[in-house]
Design an enzyme around this catalytic site. Structure first.
Site, PDB file in Angstrom:
ATOM      1  CG  HIS A   1      17.586 -63.724 149.942  1.00 54.56           C
ATOM      2  ND1 HIS A   1      17.012 -62.580 149.787  1.00 54.56           N
ATOM      3  CD2 HIS A   1      17.248 -64.462 148.301  1.00 54.56           C
ATOM      4  CE1 HIS A   1      15.890 -62.483 148.840  1.00 54.56           C
ATOM      5  NE2 HIS A   1      16.175 -63.915 148.163  1.00 54.56           N
TER       6      HIS A   1
ATOM      7  CD  GLN B   1      14.285 -66.921 148.633  1.00 56.02           C
ATOM      8  OE1 GLN B   1      13.947 -66.530 147.910  1.00 56.02           O
ATOM      9  NE2 GLN B   1      12.592 -68.206 148.766  1.00 56.02           N
TER      10      GLN B   1
ATOM     11  CB  CYS C   1      15.749 -69.580 146.530  1.00 58.16           C
ATOM     12  SG  CYS C   1      17.237 -69.441 146.355  1.00 58.16           S
TER      13      CYS C   1
ATOM     14  NE  ARG D   1      11.235 -63.848 148.734  1.00 65.70           N
ATOM     15  CZ  ARG D   1      11.550 -63.546 147.673  1.00 65.70           C
ATOM     16  NH1 ARG D   1      12.779 -63.861 147.185  1.00 65.70           N
ATOM     17  NH2 ARG D   1      12.342 -61.800 148.110  1.00 65.70           N
TER      18      ARG D   1
ATOM     19  NE  ARG E   1      18.030 -59.265 145.148  1.00 73.04           N
ATOM     20  CZ  ARG E   1      17.832 -60.351 144.635  1.00 73.04           C
ATOM     21  NH1 ARG E   1      18.142 -60.994 143.817  1.00 73.04           N
ATOM     22  NH2 ARG E   1      16.815 -60.907 145.305  1.00 73.04           N
TER      23      ARG E   1
ATOM     24  CG  ASP F   1      20.751 -70.250 146.023  1.00 77.08           C
ATOM     25  OD1 ASP F   1      20.131 -70.122 145.382  1.00 77.08           O
ATOM     26  OD2 ASP F   1      21.762 -69.747 147.255  1.00 77.08           O
TER      27      ASP F   1
HETATM   28  N1   CP Z   1      15.103 -66.202 144.811  1.00 78.18           N
HETATM   29  C1   CP Z   1      15.110 -64.645 144.918  1.00 78.18           C
HETATM   30  O1   CP Z   1      15.622 -64.212 145.172  1.00 78.18           O
HETATM   31  O2   CP Z   1      14.704 -64.245 143.467  1.00 78.18           O
HETATM   32  P1   CP Z   1      14.854 -63.104 142.646  1.00 78.18           P
HETATM   33  O3   CP Z   1      16.638 -63.310 142.705  1.00 78.18           O
HETATM   34  O4   CP Z   1      14.176 -63.621 141.346  1.00 78.18           O
HETATM   35  O5   CP Z   1      14.760 -61.773 142.945  1.00 78.18           O
HETATM   36  N1  NVA Z   2      22.709 -67.240 146.535  1.00 77.22           N
HETATM   37  C1  NVA Z   2      22.053 -66.862 144.698  1.00 77.22           C
HETATM   38  C2  NVA Z   2      20.869 -66.666 145.868  1.00 77.22           C
HETATM   39  C3  NVA Z   2      19.937 -65.592 144.085  1.00 77.22           C
HETATM   40  C4  NVA Z   2      18.196 -65.327 145.179  1.00 77.22           C
HETATM   41  C5  NVA Z   2      22.270 -65.151 144.577  1.00 77.22           C
HETATM   42  O1  NVA Z   2      23.098 -64.574 145.569  1.00 77.22           O
HETATM   43  O2  NVA Z   2      22.678 -65.046 143.262  1.00 77.22           O
END
Ligand code: CP
Ligand code: NVA
Length: 299
Positions: A128, A131, A258, A286, A101, A218
């Protein structure tokens, strides 16, 4: 499939296969016939916060028989400037797979290239994919399939989650309506590269929501964009899932998020709680969808 780097790089068939396998993983949880990650050690390398992605990968890797280590990017030499290519070459000699990530999509791609081990994008600024695979599975579970459906995304239409949705719509046979103010609409170059009639962008929320089978949102302030908070909250003010928006969607439309959710920002607390069953099934999925991906990547 050697890596999961983006929805962009998957075919419709691969997506459908992962969704099918997700259902199988869910149905056989706790009594899987195979443990494809046995004798393997995977790392999670995260430069951004996470609850769902981290927990679901840690649990999922263990449930498939593997071992897992969590590495915060600031605690390893990457955080002090060691190049991603060198980090990848070291880790590729020790680990069996990596879940990353981070900010730049190119970092995940470079890691995959230089490590030679299966690499999963656990969220970048561009995509993502984990997701959206779980979300497609959730939609199939609840509506019988995603093909032919209309999904309306409302909010920041330029961030990672809607970008992955766009690629999914372009490949799979469903409509994606994005409702976003001009400053937060997907860029024209991306829309052109989709080369698809399945994605439509609107400034008007009602028009985008009309007849939709799924309303999806989101956060307005993605990770890394905190310095723009005040501007984003002001600009995105009208782009919220609320009772009024639901009136324009199909009767019994799904409401999805999400997560994490910020009540009275991108969704009202009332609508969130009324649709909490769907939203937390979506979060649980997930785990199952990522186990499907892991089992396909395990060598
Ligand atoms: N939706 C999602 O990816 O959540 P987190 O940021 O908690 O992993
Ligand atoms: N768009 C958001 C998604 C979180 C799961 C971010 O990047 O923070």
């Amino acid at each position: 499939m050697k890596h999961l780097l983006s929805i962009e790089s998957l075919s419709a068939e691969e997506i459908a296969h992962i969704v099918e396998l997700s259902a199988e993983m869910k149905a056989t949880r706790g009594r899987h016939a195979a443990h494809p990650l046995r004798h393997q050690c995977w790392a999670l390398i995260f430069s951004k916060s996470s609850t769902r992605t981290r927990v679901s990968f840690e649990v999922g890797i263990r449930e498939l028989g593997g071992d897992v280590m969590f590495l915060s990017a600031v605690d390893i030499q990457l955080g002090r400037g060691e190049p991603i290519q060198d980090t990848a070459r070291v880790m590729g000699r020790m680990l069996h797979g990596a879940v990353i990530r981070t900010f730049a999509q190119s970092d995940v791609e470079q890691f995959a290239k230089f490590s030679g081990i299966p690499t999963i994008n656990a969220l970048t600024d561009d995509e993502h994919p984990c997701q959206i695979l779980a979300d497609l599975f959730t939609i199939k579970e609840k509506l019988g399939g995603y093909e032919g459906k209309t999904i309306c995304f409302v909010g920041d239409g330029a961030c990672n989650v809607p970008r992955s949705w766009m690629w999914a719509a372009a490949k799979c046979n469903f409509q994606l309506n994005i409702a976003a103010p001009r400053n937060f609409q997907p860029d024209a170059g991306l829309l052109a590269s989709l080369d698809s009639d399945n994605v439509h962008v609107f400034e008007n929320v009602e028009t985008a929501a009309r007849g939709a089978d799924v309303l999806y949102t989101d956060v307005w302030v993605s990770m890394g964009k905190e310095s723009e908070s005040t501007f984003r909250i002001a600009q995105l003010g009208g782009y919220q899932i609320n009772r009024e928006m639901l009136r324009h969607a199909a009767p019994d439309a799904l409401v999805m998020h999400c997560l994490p959710a910020y009540r009275e920002k991108e969704i009202t607390g009332e609508v969130f709680e009324r649709h909490a069953q769907t939203i937390f099934d979506q979060a649980e999925n997930r785990l199952h969808a990522q186990k499907a991906v892991l089992s396909l990547l395990a060598k």
